[in-house]
Design an enzyme around this catalytic site. Structure first.
Site, PDB file in Angstrom:
ATOM      1  N   LYS A 165       0.837  -1.213   0.000  1.00 52.55           N
ATOM      2  CA  LYS A 165       0.000   0.000   0.000  1.00 52.55           C
ATOM      3  C   LYS A 165       0.869   1.259   0.000  1.00 52.55           C
ATOM      4  CE  LYS A 165      -1.758   1.525   4.117  1.00 52.55           C
ATOM      5  NZ  LYS A 165      -1.354   2.912   4.407  1.00 52.55           N
ATOM      6  N   ASN A 166       1.860   1.301   0.892  1.00 50.20           N
ATOM      7  CA  ASN A 166       2.616   2.543   1.062  1.00 50.20           C
ATOM      8  C   ASN A 166       3.650   2.777  -0.035  1.00 50.20           C
ATOM      9  OD1 ASN A 166       1.076   3.132   3.243  1.00 50.20           O
ATOM     10  ND2 ASN A 166       2.614   2.574   4.785  1.00 50.20           N
ATOM     11  N   ARG A 189      -4.677  10.487   4.847  1.00 48.12           N
ATOM     12  CA  ARG A 189      -3.736  11.599   4.877  1.00 48.12           C
ATOM     13  C   ARG A 189      -2.632  11.474   3.825  1.00 48.12           C
ATOM     14  NH1 ARG A 189       0.583  12.201   6.974  1.00 48.12           N
ATOM     15  NH2 ARG A 189       0.197  14.116   8.097  1.00 48.12           N
ATOM     16  N   CYS A 224      -4.907  12.286  13.203  1.00 50.63           N
ATOM     17  CA  CYS A 224      -5.556  11.003  12.978  1.00 50.63           C
ATOM     18  C   CYS A 224      -5.412  10.171  14.237  1.00 50.63           C
ATOM     19  CB  CYS A 224      -4.984  10.294  11.757  1.00 50.63           C
ATOM     20  SG  CYS A 224      -3.387   9.563  12.037  1.00 50.63           S
ATOM     21  N   ARG A 232       0.471  14.228  13.448  1.00 54.87           N
ATOM     22  CA  ARG A 232       0.974  14.034  12.092  1.00 54.87           C
ATOM     23  C   ARG A 232       0.990  15.307  11.237  1.00 54.87           C
ATOM     24  NH1 ARG A 232      -1.146   8.492   9.694  1.00 54.87           N
ATOM     25  NH2 ARG A 232       0.853   8.595   8.623  1.00 54.87           N
ATOM     26  N   ASP A 259       4.702   0.430  12.040  1.00 56.54           N
ATOM     27  CA  ASP A 259       3.511  -0.217  11.489  1.00 56.54           C
ATOM     28  C   ASP A 259       3.393  -1.689  11.887  1.00 56.54           C
ATOM     29  OD1 ASP A 259       2.770   2.141  10.340  1.00 56.54           O
ATOM     30  OD2 ASP A 259       3.496   1.646   8.336  1.00 56.54           O
ATOM     31  N   ILE A 315       7.957   6.823  17.055  1.00 61.47           N
ATOM     32  CA  ILE A 315       7.592   7.549  15.829  1.00 61.47           C
ATOM     33  C   ILE A 315       6.318   8.372  16.017  1.00 61.47           C
ATOM     34  CG2 ILE A 315       7.123   7.343  13.329  1.00 61.47           C
ATOM     35  CD1 ILE A 315       9.897   6.288  14.036  1.00 61.47           C
ATOM     36  N   ARG A 353      -8.527  -0.854   4.639  1.00 58.82           N
ATOM     37  CA  ARG A 353      -7.650   0.167   4.058  1.00 58.82           C
ATOM     38  C   ARG A 353      -6.314  -0.440   3.630  1.00 58.82           C
ATOM     39  NH1 ARG A 353      -6.409   4.814   7.779  1.00 58.82           N
ATOM     40  NH2 ARG A 353      -5.128   5.173   5.941  1.00 58.82           N
TER      41      ARG A 353
END
Ligand code: EPU
Length: 424
Positions: free
Chosen positions: A22-23, A92, A116, A121, A309, A331, A403
């Protein structure tokens, strides 16, 4: 709304194929804005986030067709340079259009994403970086209104913190700038190397791939791209942790073991045997019975450190270990939303500032409960908890999971899990 039902306590076995990341897909789709024409992207996951991003691109005038996991994107005719709040607020990462739109159209109006579930962020490093290259940015009515007079001008940009999407935005802005741009303290996540490969294939000149210092020599124009998305390391890590948490054994395929150095080491320290192939990772247990998980500390860090993540998922695993460990999140400031839900399943976890102290209950130490998903990765930790727990777990608000996890129910079922969706 749908909820996910998990009948836990079944060791997962077998193999699961990992989808595209996804990223990586989101910045690569954004990069198609840089060169008019037809681009081809392979291994694109079909997720809520990729669909939302493509909707945003459609709004800008970009057309696409999907055939299997191949996306053909036609960015010839742009009709707008605006990313509206309605789309940005749901995802975002929409801020990734800021750099390429500014470069291609000379202007961009992108809604500020807002906070979020995992933290404030901000996007200040994206904005100050673009200003350093000569853009004028105004913050008005909740929007970043950016414009340039002529072309962006190469310069040196130093990031206070390595930012993934910030580095990607600046890369996409700098490739067509006049002169050379140097990005210092840039993020080094594998998704950035994927973007660099795509931009290089389009004709960009970039040095320093996989390092924190990227040098971009601006070119006058780029051509359409043909590029494959890298495997999703977070999805691969999530399945490995899920298999381990259930006391199972199995293999994730179509992944890149080099993208998960820290997790694989932590799984080994927890007592699992991890075998790395070219594009597979297998985990199994030593012969000795009973199977027990050792407690292992983790601290999230930018790549190649332990990924934020995969923090929530590892916490679910450590709730099943035999001793005490500490998980520290460096993070994001608010990424412990899963803790209260895991506690509902019987996990012994205490939050202490940016750390959590986990007192493992042993494999089979959790019991199924009704829990609520709060963000994408927190939700996957609840699925892991549910798969390992005895009895039935009901996870509401599973749109968060959709998502970022392609065919989650099918993939888990393929590993032997009893899991299905129901209407709330
Ligand atoms: N930060 C700032 N100012 C900025 C940008 C970042 O203060 O202008 C801070 C952030 O608040 C955070 C840190 O810098 O404390 C790092 O954030 P980063 O910018 O790297 O995060 P991101 O680019 O917004 C991406 C992923 C996230 C992932 C983080 C960290 C995408 C689309 N998103 O976000 O993925 O957690 O990097 O690795 O690539 C997810 O997939 O579930 C997800 C949240």
């Amino acid at each position: 709304m749908e909820k996910l039902i998990v009948e836990g306590g079944i060791p997962l076995r077998g193999s699961v194929r990992i989808s595209g990341a996804k990223n990586a897909a989101l910045p690569l789709i954004a990069a198609t804005l840089l060169a008019p024409g037809r681009h081809r992207l392979g291994n694109v996951p079909n997720l809520r986030d990729t669909r939302t991003f493509l909707k945003l691109m459609e709004n800008l005038g970009v057309r696409h067709e999907r055939e299997g996991d191949v996306l053909t994107i036609d960015s010839t005719d742009l009709r707008s340079a605006e990313a509206p709040y309605d789309l940005v607020k749901t995802m975002r990462a929409s801020v990734l259009v800021l750099g390429p739109l500014l470069t291609r159209m000379g202007k961009a109006k992108v809604s500020m994403p807002g906070g979020c579930a995992i933290g404030a962020r901000p996007i200040n490093f994206h904005i100050t970086g673009l200003e350093k290259l000569g853009a004028t940015c105004r913050l008005e009515h909740g929007y970043v209104d950016a414009e340039i007079d002529g072309r962006l001008q190469g310069d040196t940009v130093y990031f206070d913190i390595p930012t993934v999407t910030g580095t990607e935005n600046l890369l996409m802005a700098a490739v067509l700038a006049e002169g050379t741009t140097i990005l210092k303290n840039a993020a080094r996540e594998p998704e950035i190397a994927n973007l660099i490969d795509m931009l290089t294939g389009m004709g960009a000149r970039i040095e320093g791939r996989n390092t924190d210092r990227l040098t971009i020599h601006g070119v006058d124009e780029l051509r359409p791209a043909d590029c494959d998305i890298i495997p999703d390391r977070i999805e691969a890590g999530t399945y490995l942790i899920a298999i381990a948490a259930t006391g199972g054994e199995g293999t994730v395929t179509h992944c890149n073991p080099a993208h998960l150095p820290s997790l694989l080491e932590k799984l080994r320290l927890a007592g699992l045997i991890v075998d790395e192939g070219d594009s597979t990772i297998s985990i199994r247990w030593p012969q000795a019975k009973p199977r027990t998980l050792k407690s292992v500390d983790i601290k999230t860090m930018p790549f190649p450190g332990y990924p934020t993540d995969l923090q929530a998922q590892f916490m679910a695993l450590m709730a099943l270990s035999t001793d005490v460990c500490v998980i520290t999140e460096t993070i994001f400031e608010n990424r412990f939303m899963h803790v209260a839900e895991l506690q509902r399943m019987g996990a012994d976890i205490r939050i202490d500032g940016h750390s959590c102290v986990i007192n493992g209950r042993g494999l089979q130490g959790l019991s199924g409960a009704q829990v609520m998903a709060t963000d994408l990765r927190a939700s996957s930790s609840l699925v892991i908890g549910g798969l390992a727990a005895s009895g039935r777990t009901e996870i509401s608000r599973i749109y968060h999971l959709e998502r970022g996890y392609e065919n989650l129910v099918e993939k888990l079922t393929g590993l032997g899990a009893r899991v299905w969706k129901e209407q709330e």
